[in-house]
Scaffold this active site. Structure first.
Site, mmCIF file in Angstrom:
data_model
loop_
_atom_site.group_PDB
_atom_site.id
_atom_site.type_symbol
_atom_site.label_atom_id
_atom_site.label_comp_id
_atom_site.label_asym_id
_atom_site.label_seq_id
_atom_site.Cartn_x
_atom_site.Cartn_y
_atom_site.Cartn_z
ATOM 1 C CG HIS A 23 81.796 23.879 -37.540
ATOM 2 N ND1 HIS A 23 82.308 23.472 -38.748
ATOM 3 C CD2 HIS A 23 82.178 22.946 -36.635
ATOM 4 C CE1 HIS A 23 82.961 22.335 -38.580
ATOM 5 N NE2 HIS A 23 82.895 21.990 -37.298
ATOM 6 C CD GLU A 24 81.616 22.816 -32.732
ATOM 7 O OE1 GLU A 24 81.023 21.816 -32.286
ATOM 8 O OE2 GLU A 24 82.707 22.756 -33.324
ATOM 9 C CG HIS A 27 79.336 19.248 -35.535
ATOM 10 N ND1 HIS A 27 79.481 18.466 -36.657
ATOM 11 C CD2 HIS A 27 80.491 19.967 -35.422
ATOM 12 C CE1 HIS A 27 80.665 18.696 -37.198
ATOM 13 N NE2 HIS A 27 81.293 19.601 -36.470
#
Length: 209
Positions: A23-24, A27
């Site tokens: 997820h990170e 980003h």
């Protein structure tokens, strides 16, 4: 999703770490593709879970069924496009990555179940990987700062509406914790998580037709 048995505890932790890490990373990678080197310079363009781990967010994901990782820092002034739209894309990248991971894990799980391979522990791990990725995606799309949904909402609204969303950031974390403590987040997420899970399971089954 809660870890209620020994297999879930043993296999749930790596499933959570994978979901949070990808997820990170998504980003940071999206921001980098838009021209922002901040995540790369801070060592966040990596799939090493230790670079992304947030203790409180991880514990909440284990205990309460939703949580977060250490946010990737973004500097939209580097973006080679409209900054508000760029932040929307960065915000969408994390949940989108989780949904892709959930689908891929569901496809592998369907494959193992159809041919009776992999065993109980692997099936449990894949189930948890699907579930936690869906939970993380749905939770982060709630339009409350500092969650990704607030960036998406700000990118959709006209400038005046976006400004109102940004003004909430000072109180966003407090508001979010209040929603979690009162159970409102859980009541919102429950039906949405079930819907997304059903869609992913159905879509993963179609891969073998």
């Amino acid at each position: 999703m809660h870890l209620q048995s020994l297999p879930q505890l043993v296999l749930g932790i790596p499933a959570i770490l994978i979901a949070l890490t990808f997820h990170e990373y998504a980003h940071g990678k999206m921001a980098y593709l838009l021209g922002d080197p901040t995540a790369r310079n801070q060592g966040r363009l990596t799939l090493n879970p230790l670079a992304h781990l947030d203790i409180l967010g991880t514990l909440l994901l284990v205990v309460a069924g939703f949580g977060w990782a250490k946010p990737v820092q973004i500097n939209p002034y580097y973006f080679q496009m409209d900054r508000r739209k760029g932040m929307m894309l960065v915000g969408l990248a994390g949940p989108a990555m989780n949904l892709v991971l959930a689908y891929l894990a569901a496809v592998v799980l369907q494959l193992f179940l159809r041919f009776d391979i992999g065993g109980y522990w692997l099936a449990t791990f894949l189930n948890l990987l699907v579930g936690y990725n869906v939970v993380l995606a749905v939770f982060n799309l709630i339009p409350v700062p500092p969650l990704d949904g607030s960036r998406v909402l700000a990118g959709i609204l006209p400038p005046e509406g976006a400004a109102a969303v940004y003004q909430l950031e000072s109180y966003g974390t407090l508001l979010l914790l209040l929603l979690i403590a009162t159970g409102i987040i859980g009541r919102i997420m429950g039906p949405l998580v079930t819907l997304v899970l059903n869609l992913i399971i159905t879509a993963s089954g179609l891969a073998f037709i």
